[in-house]
Design a protein around this motif. Sequence first.
Motif, PDB file in Angstrom:
ATOM      1  N   THR A 266     -64.065  24.022  41.511  1.00  0.00           N
ATOM      2  CA  THR A 266     -62.761  23.456  41.220  1.00  0.00           C
ATOM      3  C   THR A 266     -62.620  22.269  40.038  1.00  0.00           C
ATOM      4  N   ILE A 267     -63.864  21.484  40.038  1.00  0.00           N
ATOM      5  CA  ILE A 267     -63.602  20.143  39.139  1.00  0.00           C
ATOM      6  C   ILE A 267     -63.764  20.893  37.689  1.00  0.00           C
ATOM      7  N   GLU A 268     -64.731  21.900  37.481  1.00  0.00           N
ATOM      8  CA  GLU A 268     -64.859  22.539  36.134  1.00  0.00           C
ATOM      9  C   GLU A 268     -63.442  23.265  35.587  1.00  0.00           C
ATOM     10  N   GLU A 269     -62.635  23.609  36.546  1.00  0.00           N
ATOM     11  CA  GLU A 269     -61.690  24.342  35.980  1.00  0.00           C
ATOM     12  C   GLU A 269     -60.483  23.748  35.723  1.00  0.00           C
ATOM     13  N   ILE A 270     -60.318  22.211  36.087  1.00  0.00           N
ATOM     14  CA  ILE A 270     -59.206  21.501  36.032  1.00  0.00           C
ATOM     15  C   ILE A 270     -59.308  20.200  35.199  1.00  0.00           C
ATOM     16  N   ASP A 271     -57.965  19.907  34.892  1.00  0.00           N
ATOM     17  CA  ASP A 271     -58.284  18.310  34.536  1.00  0.00           C
ATOM     18  C   ASP A 271     -57.568  17.735  35.414  1.00  0.00           C
ATOM     19  N   PRO A 272     -58.647  16.995  36.519  1.00  0.00           N
ATOM     20  CA  PRO A 272     -58.187  16.065  37.679  1.00  0.00           C
ATOM     21  C   PRO A 272     -57.387  14.944  37.416  1.00  0.00           C
ATOM     22  N   ASP A 273     -57.199  14.333  36.428  1.00  0.00           N
ATOM     23  CA  ASP A 273     -56.735  13.303  36.222  1.00  0.00           C
ATOM     24  C   ASP A 273     -55.240  13.694  35.823  1.00  0.00           C
TER      25      ASP A 273
END
Length: 327
Positions: free
Chosen positions: A50-57
């Motif tokens: 998940t973290i690799e696929e999105i811009d979490p901020d």
Amino acid sequence: MLFVDNNGSNDPRINLAFEEYLLRHVDVEEPLLLFYVNEPSVIIGRNQNTIEEIDPDYVTSRGIHVVRRLSGGGAVYHDLGNLNFSFVTAGKDDLHNFAKFTGPVVDCLRSLGVPAELRGRSDIFAEGRKISGNAQYATSKRMFSHGTLLFDTDLGEMLRAINPRRATIESKAVQSVRSVVANIRELLPLDMTIDDLKAALLRSIFGDGPVPTLQLTDEDWRQIESITASRYELWNWNYGRSPQFNVQKSGRLPAGKVDARIEIEESRIKSIRLYGDFSGPRDVAGLEAHLVGVPYDRQRLTAALADVELDDYFGRMDAATFIDLLY
């Protein structure tokens, strides 16, 4: 075939639970068809990091949902301009037969003047651009084949939400395939709404008469809500299933140069090492040990560091600056 209405829900967690409920708990021989439109969200493939696929901020600041689905494939962006369709069938003889399930959609789009065609194994293209991606999932007795229809999606938001941050990330996860995409609305000879498209699909599949419908009971919806709460609302499902990966972040901060090497497993910090020319009275190993086991998530990192005096480790450091470095 029977149509199943989702009661107009735009919540991706409820809609994915709705689909799963039909797959696992509604034992009918007739194929089922459902549509749903989600609020802005990134829907993560089952096997992705998940973290690799999105811009979490960015997704946090914009209130964009992040939800993992049952099926594999890449991350996709949904919003109110994206129509999702799903066919649920008994047996799994048609697993990997995407043409069977995209065929009715392609036929409808062609009847509306959109030169749609199945390309590769599972994508629908028109005029050389991707307008639909599809994926499948099967249990021992049933399967579904579902897909997106980019109708009037905000492509700028899509690119911001699913574009990975500029960080060095090494991962065993499946990478999303980025394709040149188009909205169906811009390809239509005559303008229409997303509800018009849904109605056209129903007419194309069921004809002009009444649409045969499977009515869900209040008990059905209670079970759907239970699936929502026990899977699709959980951080452990949406983030924690991510595979092991490593992050290296570095920067020159007021305390000096700081280099963070972080190993993450199931979206929690498995190990962290901090290097640099900073100077503080306490050994940084204590801070490293404190962060082991913390979910790799800005909110949870903030909570974990709330009572930590970072100046003791770095000489000069505030929590916000340190979290910006780590995340």
